[in-house]
Motif scaffolding. Structure first.
Motif, PDB file in Angstrom:
ATOM      1  N   GLN A  37       0.826  -1.204   0.000  1.00  0.00           N
ATOM      2  CA  GLN A  37       0.000   0.000   0.000  1.00  0.00           C
ATOM      3  C   GLN A  37       0.865   1.261   0.000  1.00  0.00           C
ATOM      4  N   VAL A  38       1.964   1.232   0.736  1.00  0.00           N
ATOM      5  CA  VAL A  38       2.889   2.366   0.744  1.00  0.00           C
ATOM      6  C   VAL A  38       3.403   2.626  -0.669  1.00  0.00           C
ATOM      7  N   TYR A  39       3.772   1.546  -1.368  1.00  0.00           N
ATOM      8  CA  TYR A  39       4.322   1.697  -2.711  1.00  0.00           C
ATOM      9  C   TYR A  39       3.245   2.077  -3.735  1.00  0.00           C
ATOM     10  N   GLU A  40       1.988   1.780  -3.405  1.00  0.00           N
ATOM     11  CA  GLU A  40       0.909   2.134  -4.334  1.00  0.00           C
ATOM     12  C   GLU A  40       0.518   3.600  -4.225  1.00  0.00           C
ATOM     13  N   ILE A  41       0.486   4.145  -3.013  1.00  0.00           N
ATOM     14  CA  ILE A  41      -0.139   5.462  -2.816  1.00  0.00           C
ATOM     15  C   ILE A  41       0.864   6.579  -2.509  1.00  0.00           C
ATOM     16  N   CYS A  42       2.078   6.246  -2.078  1.00  0.00           N
ATOM     17  CA  CYS A  42       3.001   7.277  -1.578  1.00  0.00           C
ATOM     18  C   CYS A  42       3.992   7.750  -2.645  1.00  0.00           C
ATOM     19  N   ASP A  43       4.362   9.017  -2.535  1.00  0.00           N
ATOM     20  CA  ASP A  43       5.367   9.607  -3.417  1.00  0.00           C
ATOM     21  C   ASP A  43       6.752   9.578  -2.783  1.00  0.00           C
ATOM     22  N   ARG A  44       6.801   9.690  -1.485  1.00  0.00           N
ATOM     23  CA  ARG A  44       8.070   9.851  -0.779  1.00  0.00           C
ATOM     24  C   ARG A  44       7.946   9.172   0.579  1.00  0.00           C
ATOM     25  N   LEU A  45       9.063   8.762   1.152  1.00  0.00           N
ATOM     26  CA  LEU A  45       9.020   8.170   2.485  1.00  0.00           C
ATOM     27  C   LEU A  45      10.256   8.576   3.276  1.00  0.00           C
ATOM     28  N   THR A  46      10.079   8.618   4.587  1.00  0.00           N
ATOM     29  CA  THR A  46      11.172   8.895   5.517  1.00  0.00           C
ATOM     30  C   THR A  46      11.299   7.694   6.443  1.00  0.00           C
ATOM     31  N   VAL A  47      12.529   7.210   6.620  1.00  0.00           N
ATOM     32  CA  VAL A  47      12.784   6.020   7.446  1.00  0.00           C
ATOM     33  C   VAL A  47      13.447   6.440   8.747  1.00  0.00           C
ATOM     34  N   LEU A  48      12.894   5.981   9.872  1.00  0.00           N
ATOM     35  CA  LEU A  48      13.489   6.169  11.197  1.00  0.00           C
ATOM     36  C   LEU A  48      13.931   4.815  11.751  1.00  0.00           C
ATOM     37  N   ARG A  49      14.976   4.823  12.539  1.00  0.00           N
ATOM     38  CA  ARG A  49      15.398   3.609  13.244  1.00  0.00           C
ATOM     39  C   ARG A  49      15.997   4.007  14.581  1.00  0.00           C
ATOM     40  N   ASN A  50      15.459   3.421  15.653  1.00  0.00           N
ATOM     41  CA  ASN A  50      15.948   3.695  17.014  1.00  0.00           C
ATOM     42  C   ASN A  50      15.998   5.192  17.324  1.00  0.00           C
ATOM     43  N   GLY A  51      14.962   5.906  16.882  1.00  0.00           N
ATOM     44  CA  GLY A  51      14.862   7.323  17.201  1.00  0.00           C
ATOM     45  C   GLY A  51      15.718   8.233  16.352  1.00  0.00           C
ATOM     46  N   LYS A  52      16.381   7.682  15.345  1.00  0.00           N
ATOM     47  CA  LYS A  52      17.254   8.485  14.484  1.00  0.00           C
ATOM     48  C   LYS A  52      16.785   8.410  13.033  1.00  0.00           C
ATOM     49  N   LEU A  53      17.133   9.465  12.277  1.00  0.00           N
ATOM     50  CA  LEU A  53      16.783   9.498  10.862  1.00  0.00           C
ATOM     51  C   LEU A  53      17.735   8.616  10.069  1.00  0.00           C
ATOM     52  N   VAL A  54      17.177   7.703   9.289  1.00  0.00           N
ATOM     53  CA  VAL A  54      17.978   6.910   8.354  1.00  0.00           C
ATOM     54  C   VAL A  54      18.072   7.642   7.022  1.00  0.00           C
ATOM     55  N   GLY A  55      16.952   8.178   6.545  1.00  0.00           N
ATOM     56  CA  GLY A  55      16.988   8.933   5.300  1.00  0.00           C
ATOM     57  C   GLY A  55      15.607   9.215   4.749  1.00  0.00           C
ATOM     58  N   GLU A  56      15.551  10.087   3.751  1.00  0.00           N
ATOM     59  CA  GLU A  56      14.321  10.407   3.029  1.00  0.00           C
ATOM     60  C   GLU A  56      14.520   9.969   1.577  1.00  0.00           C
ATOM     61  N   TYR A  57      13.498   9.323   0.996  1.00  0.00           N
ATOM     62  CA  TYR A  57      13.670   8.719  -0.325  1.00  0.00           C
ATOM     63  C   TYR A  57      12.407   8.903  -1.160  1.00  0.00           C
TER      64      TYR A  57
END
Length: 553
Positions: free
Chosen positions: A208-228
């Motif tokens: 569903q994320v891949y169907e409807i979203c344009d962009r995503l931000t990934v968090l891990r353990n309270g820190k930013l991994v990246g925006e894609y």
């Protein structure tokens, strides 16, 4: 970070840090959203997603960092102030009033008035305009409770955008919807996107994320991994970024499940339901479950999965058939009777029938064991501490603080606390109704490995999931339901998602249960954690494409 040209972000959060006692929930996180885009916030439970959203909406104050809305720095004292500024949230659990009309819910707290009284005609007219703007054909005067959960969610969205929302946050909006309802929700989301609304879509369903979203931000353990950009990030890479390690198949669970050879004798059965049924809920059916066996229930929304499980858990009473436990005929009239026979039922409704949010982790863990002992035999404080600490370590509950209030835990960790409660009574049959719904891939992997470890130690498990890959991965046998009938009971030998879908769709299949396996139940001391629970490592994930059969009922 991926560079984004004009326009400027509608929301920009920079260097956001929030610390709770003993936990750094967010550590210097950056996050931004642009007008007219659908953005997903991704990460394991406990990664900081909910905390970031609560910081944005004013539920939590921030220890460091800045929040900018439409180019102006803001600081909200609460959700009402955030909403007044154009940031609206629709939560996973629809928090509307089913006993009021659609129009009353949309305009609640903002009712138009004339001569000091509510202007009902203006309220219905404004509601009709909002609904029409979303292409929803609903009577504003109809009672909200008469509509499906999906429609109620759309009404919640109509209410949210009535305040000229610049940002709409949808928290797990599809967790209880079927495929048609999801399609309708996505139509509404695309319509709002065209109107320039920035939409934050929070979901654990990767497809569903891949169907409807344009962009995503990934968090891990309270820190930013990246925006894609979604189109530039492979699913397998997303999962690796979320869990912080190489993605492999979920170890060898599926192969282990299919390679188990067990004794088929009647003496090895722990539970044997014969023509068990309840009028209006489930047609009389047979269900043998052997010690050490995982039986999966598969079927569409309304097929009777939950209803059948509730009979075995003593939640509902059967009005036909017989139930034998350990070879002895038994009638279960209450959940407490089921617990006395070492049958534990973990409900799909985690919020209302599961954890008690205002109690601590320790209190929740010992709740069922204390109820089984009786309230006149309180569990000693040291024993409570030992139990809570044992399960916190065994199930990798985060944060590892027995005094933490459960309402402050992420969904995946709340689910682990609920599992710990039932494991504390040393059940011989554990009924799990959608135990991994709405939780992240890492926690899902841990719970799946836990289920298999429990079975290897002699516990029987009845496992219900809308995700067919999950049922196939864990089950020794799969029972297929359709229209409240059991239509197949099959060994999980050469079954595939496609073959299960065919059975679910048309009900053709072998109606006769194949044999069941067993190994003698490995008894465990009252309340002791099972030895094999040593904190399963979340080394993998679900299949990146999820076949869902809808909600659990």
């Amino acid at each position: 970070m991926t560079h984004h040209p004009d326009p400027a972000p509608v929301i920009e959060m920079r260097g956001i840090s929030i610390t709770f006692p003993g936990v750094k929930a967010l550590d210097g996180v950056d996050f931004r959203m642009f007008p007219g885009e659908v953005h997903s916030l991704m990460g394991e439970n406990g990664a900081g997603k909910s905390t970031l959203i609560k910081a944005l909406t004013g539920v939590y104050g921030i220890d460091a960092g800045t929040i900018t809305l439409a180019g102006e720095q803001v600081s909200f004292s609460g959700p009402a102030q955030a909403q007044a500024s154009g940031i609206s949230t629709v939560y996973q659990e629809v928090n509307l009033l089913p006993n009021l009309s659609v129009a009353e819910n949309i305009m609640l707290g903002r009712e138009p008035r004339r001569f000091g009284s509510i202007d009902w005609r203006a309220m219905r007219r404004r509601s009709a305009e909002l609904l029409a703007g979303l292409n929803l054909d609903l009577d504003p005067a109809s009672l909200l409770g008469d509509h499906s959960l999906a429609v109620q969610q759309l009404v919640a969205i109509a209410r949210a955008i009535d305040v000229q929302a610049k940002v709409l946050i949808l928290d797990e909006p599809t967790s209880s919807l079927d495929a048609d309802e999801v399609a309708e929700l996505f139509r509404v989301i695309r319509s709002l996107k065209e109107q320039g609304v920035a939409i934050l879509f929070v979901s654990h369903f990767l497809d569903q994320v891949y169907e409807i979203c344009d962009r995503l931000t990934v968090l891990r353990n309270g820190k930013l991994v990246g925006e894609y950009l979604v189109e530039e990030l492979l699913r397998i890479d997303l999962v690796q970024k979320m869990i912080g390690k190489e993605l492999t198949a979920l170890d060898d669970l599926e192969q282990r499940a299919r390679s188990v050879v067990v004794d088929e004798s009647d003496a090895a059965l722990f539970v044997n339901a014969a023509k068990l049924g309840r009028r209006g809920a489930i047609h009389p059916a047979d269900l043998p479950i052997a010690a050490g066996e995982v039986v999966g229930l598969a079927g569409l929304l309304g097929s009777g999965r939950t209803e059948f499980a509730r009979l075995l858990g003593g939640i509902d009473r059967a009005d036909t058939g017989e139930l034998s436990i350990g070879g002895k005929p038994t009638k279960l009239r209450t959940p407490r009777q089921a617990i006395s026979h070492r049958i534990a039922f973990s409900s799909e409704n985690r919020r209302d029938e599961g954890v008690v949010g205002d109690l601590t982790v320790r209190d929740n863990v010992v709740l069922a064991l204390q109820a089984d002992r009786g309230w006149f035999r309180p569990i000693p404080k040291k024993r409570q501490d030992d139990l809570a600490q044992s399960y916190i370590q065994a199930l990798n509950i985060r944060p590892g603080n027995p005094d933490a209030l459960v309402r402050n835990l992420s969904g995946g960790n709340q689910q682990k606390v609920l599992l710990a409660r039932w494991l504390a009574i040393a059940p011989r049959l554990l009924i799990l109704d959608e135990p991994t719904r709405g939780i992240d891939i890492g926690a899902k992997a841990e719970i799946q490995k836990l289920v298999f470890n429990l079975a290897e130690n002699g516990m029987s498990v009845l496992f219900i999931s809308a995700e067919l890959e999950e049922v196939l991965r864990l089950s020794h046998r799969i029972v297929v339901l359709r229209d409240r009938h059991v239509v197949a009971d099959l060994e999980n030998d050469r079954l595939t998602v496609d073959s299960l879908l065919a059975l679910i769709a048309d009900g053709s299949g072998d109606d006769d249960p194949d044999g069941t396996d067993a190994a003698d139940a490995a008894g465990t001391p009252d309340g002791e954690p099972v030895a094999a629970l040593a904190a399963p490592e979340a080394s993998a994930s679900d299949s990146t494409t999820t076949h869902s059969t809808g909600g659990s009922r």
